[in-house]
Design a protein around this motif. Structure first.
Motif, mmCIF file in Angstrom:
data_model
loop_
_atom_site.group_PDB
_atom_site.id
_atom_site.type_symbol
_atom_site.label_atom_id
_atom_site.label_comp_id
_atom_site.label_asym_id
_atom_site.label_seq_id
_atom_site.Cartn_x
_atom_site.Cartn_y
_atom_site.Cartn_z
ATOM 1 N N GLU A 3 -1.365 12.919 22.216
ATOM 2 C CA GLU A 3 -2.566 13.924 21.829
ATOM 3 C C GLU A 3 -3.669 13.058 21.223
ATOM 4 O O GLU A 3 -3.575 12.002 20.528
ATOM 5 N N MET A 4 -4.972 13.151 21.808
ATOM 6 C CA MET A 4 -5.884 12.437 21.576
ATOM 7 C C MET A 4 -6.860 13.182 20.117
ATOM 8 O O MET A 4 -7.023 14.257 20.317
ATOM 9 N N LEU A 5 -7.230 12.201 19.382
ATOM 10 C CA LEU A 5 -8.095 12.933 18.209
ATOM 11 C C LEU A 5 -9.393 12.081 17.968
ATOM 12 O O LEU A 5 -9.354 11.025 18.570
ATOM 13 N N PHE A 6 -10.256 12.871 17.348
ATOM 14 C CA PHE A 6 -11.449 11.957 16.740
ATOM 15 C C PHE A 6 -11.220 11.902 15.263
ATOM 16 O O PHE A 6 -10.754 12.657 14.668
ATOM 17 N N VAL A 7 -11.860 10.806 14.859
ATOM 18 C CA VAL A 7 -11.903 10.572 13.217
ATOM 19 C C VAL A 7 -13.344 10.296 13.012
ATOM 20 O O VAL A 7 -13.883 9.485 13.862
ATOM 21 N N VAL A 8 -13.832 10.871 12.195
ATOM 22 C CA VAL A 8 -14.931 10.303 11.376
ATOM 23 C C VAL A 8 -14.897 9.847 9.859
ATOM 24 O O VAL A 8 -14.187 10.371 9.166
ATOM 25 N N ASN A 9 -15.297 8.602 9.703
ATOM 26 C CA ASN A 9 -15.307 7.969 8.345
ATOM 27 C C ASN A 9 -16.267 8.307 7.528
ATOM 28 O O ASN A 9 -17.648 8.072 7.834
ATOM 29 N N LYS A 10 -16.220 9.110 6.693
ATOM 30 C CA LYS A 10 -17.026 9.671 5.584
ATOM 31 C C LYS A 10 -17.365 8.916 4.464
ATOM 32 O O LYS A 10 -17.722 9.284 3.410
ATOM 33 N N ASN A 11 -16.544 7.739 4.211
ATOM 34 C CA ASN A 11 -17.014 6.730 3.256
ATOM 35 C C ASN A 11 -18.229 5.932 3.412
ATOM 36 O O ASN A 11 -18.623 6.002 4.624
#
Length: 103
Positions: A3-11
């Motif tokens: 499964e492919m995901l997106f991640v956003v770095n909110k740091n």
């Protein structure tokens, strides 16, 4: 296929990591695609106990100059929670007949 995901770095910091021989860059506010396996390894996604992830990143402890020793970093869990994941939806479409690099 994973499964492919997106991640956003909110740091407010840039993060770099590596999985299966691939280097990943996570600039603040940018969406990055990665596999579920990479997310589990790098961020502990789906892993109940994130202790080993925080140790691998070096986020479990920080140096306290007043005590002149390392102490538990209470911000580590917050740093990890600030990587926000969504599922990627891949759509199949016909491949173009134009050779790569030409338009």
């Amino acid at each position: 296929m994973s499964e492919m995901l997106f991640v956003v770095n909110k740091n407010d910091f840039h993060h770099e990591d590596r999985f299966n021989g691939v280097d990943y860059q996570f600039p603040p506010g940018q969406k990055v695609m990665l596999s579920a396996e990479a997310a589990a390894h790098m961020f502990g996604l789906g892993v109940p106990d994130k202790t080993s992830v925080m140790h691998r990143k070096g986020w479990a402890f920080k140096y306290d100059p007043d005590r002149k020793t390392f102490v538990e970093d209470t911000d580590a869990v917050t740093k990890l929670k600030n990587f926000v994941f969504t599922r990627a939806k891949l759509v199949e479409s016909p491949a173009e007949e134009t050779p790569v690099g030409e338009k």
